[in-house]
Design an enzyme around this catalytic site. Structure first.
Site, short mmCIF file in Angstrom:
data_model
loop_
_atom_site.label_atom_id
_atom_site.label_comp_id
_atom_site.label_asym_id
_atom_site.label_seq_id
_atom_site.Cartn_x
_atom_site.Cartn_y
_atom_site.Cartn_z
N LYS A 1 -4.09 -21.68 1.21
CA LYS A 1 -3.65 -20.89 0.06
C LYS A 1 -2.27 -21.32 -0.46
CE LYS A 1 -7.09 -17.91 -0.46
NZ LYS A 1 -7.95 -18.01 -1.66
N GLU B 1 -3.17 -10.87 -6.42
CA GLU B 1 -4.15 -10.01 -5.77
C GLU B 1 -4.39 -10.61 -4.38
OE1 GLU B 1 -5.02 -12.58 -7.56
OE2 GLU B 1 -6.38 -13.54 -6.13
N SER C 1 -10.11 -24.37 6.71
CA SER C 1 -9.20 -23.83 5.68
C SER C 1 -8.10 -22.95 6.24
CB SER C 1 -10.02 -23.06 4.65
OG SER C 1 -10.78 -22.05 5.28
#
Lengths: 393, 255
Positions: A89, A111, A377
């Site tokens: 991220k 968000e 990830s």
């Protein structure tokens, strides 16, 4: 076939910017400026330097030997779990915070579902000294307490989304409402390849560092820059798009996206969007989403909060519809087992999101010598409670 | 010419429009509310068809939409309820809702049903101008439906001109940068914005909405426009146990 965005903001039938007029000036400003900003040499240098010195890139491409023996192919793990804040991220939030600065924005909103994108956003806001407000579903706030504390410690204000199902979809609605009410000084850092154009393309470009590095690392390690398969999990689809990006136009590389089947495709508790969904509009773009015949968005379910989303990004919808990508799904249980397997074979505890991609290896048939890259990830620290419950640890 | 266009053409005074959500407070209240509003002085109505993710709406309309969905409201059912609309209500009616619901129903089927039951136009806040022109405009025109575009304080003059060109009933002027249901501060800023729009001498009449909650804000806003729209304040005032009386009570302040 063009798999990337066209000048109208579409990927084939998908994409566009379905937004109320109140958001138009902000989204239009982004649309006009984002590519020039990203292509600017000074921006590129700043982005690269932060990814290297702050995030810790390049992330390793690790040949998982015991896993390779088990599956009879060369299984490489792209270690996004080793990034600062523990997931892919941060690649996107670093890019977007620099872009927000170039646009002269003073306030950042985001968000978050599980809190990974919220933490990554709060982190870059602390780094650059910008005000940060993160919207998070009331239900998620309760089940992700450590990430809420991290965001607060980083100086972000965490606002509970109390509408609808009180999860990620509703947090996204609230962030959009905030942006409507603060149209001048605020930038909205969307955390996935979803939202109105140009977000899906912009986020994909920031995440494309994953496949860019992978190509070079594969060349170094195997003598070939193209693998036979790349696999990644898909909620909205940002790590998958980053993992696919530089391989999309090489049609010999098979792209496999793994969605969350939850308790099973037909259980009523699933997030397998391409199987259960239909074409429609959600959060500003035309894509595939889970909905009723009346067009009401259906609540998804997955054990992994990061995949618990009723849509997918428009570029994924395009890769799915054109057949360029294979979209599969994995149940909660299969994912948790794959998480345990990786932990015991390789000493790496994966995020349950990433474990969905790993679980799909079980369902594949390989030829000896196949090169397979799985995007790891994120790391599993945040999921320990779920693992503990499931495995009685 | 549809009823809406007729209304603006023959307009003598500032218009008052009311928004409410179909299927709220009870599933079958839709026509009764419309009748009562016509009787108590509303000039035209917006009937909202509910959507699970109404991003342009504030808490009150979010809640009424959710309740309506829980009650079992769908677009198909709304058209069923509106079958006798024109036997019971004469004022112009707009439907208001989000694009995904229209898409699933089918754009042509939606427009055709609107014409069949006597709906005069639509407000679909998340339908972009580009998509409207490319994919919807011809269908809307075929069935004589007016599409209503929004303009906000941030909309550029060039874009307002373009919207004016595409409009054939009125332009919906969003009073401030906010979702529905926030209170309009009748500030110098807002007044300057309303005047700026008035000075553009657009061909389309302008109606102001968002944040209009009572007689005071209605008068303040509508003096700069052809009228104003009240939504959240009306919905909030609805008393499920005393439907007609609560509507009458709310509307009395404007008579």
């Amino acid at each position: 076939m063009n798999y990337f965005v066209d000048e109208r903001g579409y990927y084939g039938d998908f994409g566009g910017a379905y937004i109320p007029e109140m958001l138009y000036p902000n989204v239009e400003e982004l649309r006009q400026k984002y590519q020039a900003i990203i292509d600017d040499e000074q921006f590129h240098q700043e982005f690269k330097a932060l990814l290297k010195d702050y995030v810790g890139r390049p992330s390793p491409l690790y040949l998982a030997k015991r896993l390779s023996d088990k599956y009879g192919a060369n299984i490489f793990l792209k270690r996004e779990d080793l990034n600062h804040t523990g997931a892919h991220k941060i690649n996107n939030t670093i890019g977007q915070i620099l872009l927000a600065e170039k646009l002269g924005k003073k306030r950042i909103i985001a968000e978050t579902g599980a809190g990974q994108h919220g933490v990554a956003t709060a982190t870059v806001c602390a780094l650059r000294g910008l005000e940060c407000v993160v919207y998070m579903g009331e239900v998620d706030i309760k089940r992700q307490a450590p990430n809420v504390a991290r965001m607060k410690m980083l100086g972000a204000k965490v606002v509970a989304a109390t509408s609808g199902s009180k999860t990620l979809k509703d947090a996204t609605n609230e962030a959009m409402r905030d942006w409507i009410s603060n149209p001048v000084d605020t930038h909205y850092i969307i955390g996935s390849v979803v939202g109105p154009h140009p977000y899906p393309d912009m986020v994909a470009q920031f995440q494309s560092i994953i496949s860019f590095e992978t190509k070079n690392q594969l060349l170094e390690q195997t003598g070939k820059s193209l693998p036979d398969y790349v696999l990644a999990c898909v909620g909205g689809g940002s790590n998958a798009m980053g993992m696919f990006y530089h391989f999309i136009d090489d049609e010999t590389v098979k792209l496999i996206a793994v969605e969350a089947a939850g308790k099973g495709i037909d259980s009523g508790f699933s997030a397998a969007t391409t199987t259960l969904g239909k074409e429609g509009v959600l959060h500003g773009s035309r894509s595939i989403l889970m909905q009723t015949a009346d067009g009401q968005v259906v609540e998804p379910h997955s054990v992994s909060a990061g995949l618990d989303y009723p849509g997918i990004g428009p570029q994924h919808a395009h890769l799915f519809k054109t057949g360029r990508g294979l979209y599969a799904s994995i149940t909660d249980e299969e994912a948790l087992q794959a998480g345990l397997l990786l932990t015991q074979y390789e000493g790496i505890i994966p995020a349950i999101e990433s474990a969905h991609a790993l679980a799909y290896l079980e369902k594949m048939q390989f030829k000896a010598g196949d090169n397979v890259v799985v995007c790891l990830s994120g790391r599993g620290d945040k999921d320990m409670e779920t693992y503990m419950k499931y495995f009685n640890l | 010419m549809n009823r809406l266009q007729q209304l603006f053409k023959e307009q003598q005074k500032q218009l008052l429009s009311i928004y409410y959500t179909a299927g709220y407070p009870h599933l079958d209240d839709t026509l009764e509310i419309a009748e009562e509003l016509e009787k108590t002085g509303a000039d035209f109505l917006e009937i909202g068809f509910p959507y699970s993710d109404p991003v342009a709406d504030g808490p009150i309309i979010q809640a009424s939409s959710k309740q309506a969905l829980d009650n079992g409201m769908t677009l198909a059912l709304l058209f069923e309820q509106l079958k006798d609309l024109r036997q019971r209500v004469t004022i112009p009616i707009l439907l208001m809702g989000y694009v995904n619901v229209v898409l699933q129903y089918g754009v042509d089927a939606f427009c055709s049903k609107c014409k069949e039951v006597g709906v005069d136009g639509c407000i679909i806040p998340d339908l972009p101008m580009y998509e409207y022109e490319e994919l919807y405009q011809a269908t809307f025109e075929k069935y004589g439906l007016s599409n209503i575009f929004l303009v906000t304080p941030q909309t550029s003059e060039e874009r307002i001109r373009k919207i004016d060109g595409l409009s054939n009933a009125f332009i919906y002027l969003v009073s401030s940068s906010a979702t529905t249901g926030s209170n309009l501060a009748v500030s110098e800023n807002a007044t300057n914005y309303f005047k700026r729009i008035a000075d553009m001498k657009l061909k389309s009449p302008v109606v102001i909405g968002f944040g209009i909650s009572n007689k005071e804000t209605y008068l303040a806003a509508s003096q700069h426009a052809s009228g104003a729209i009240i939504g959240s304040a009306f919905v909030k005032n609805i008393d499920a146990n005393n439907l007609k009386a609560s509507i009458k009570g709310f509307m009395e302040q404007f008579s």
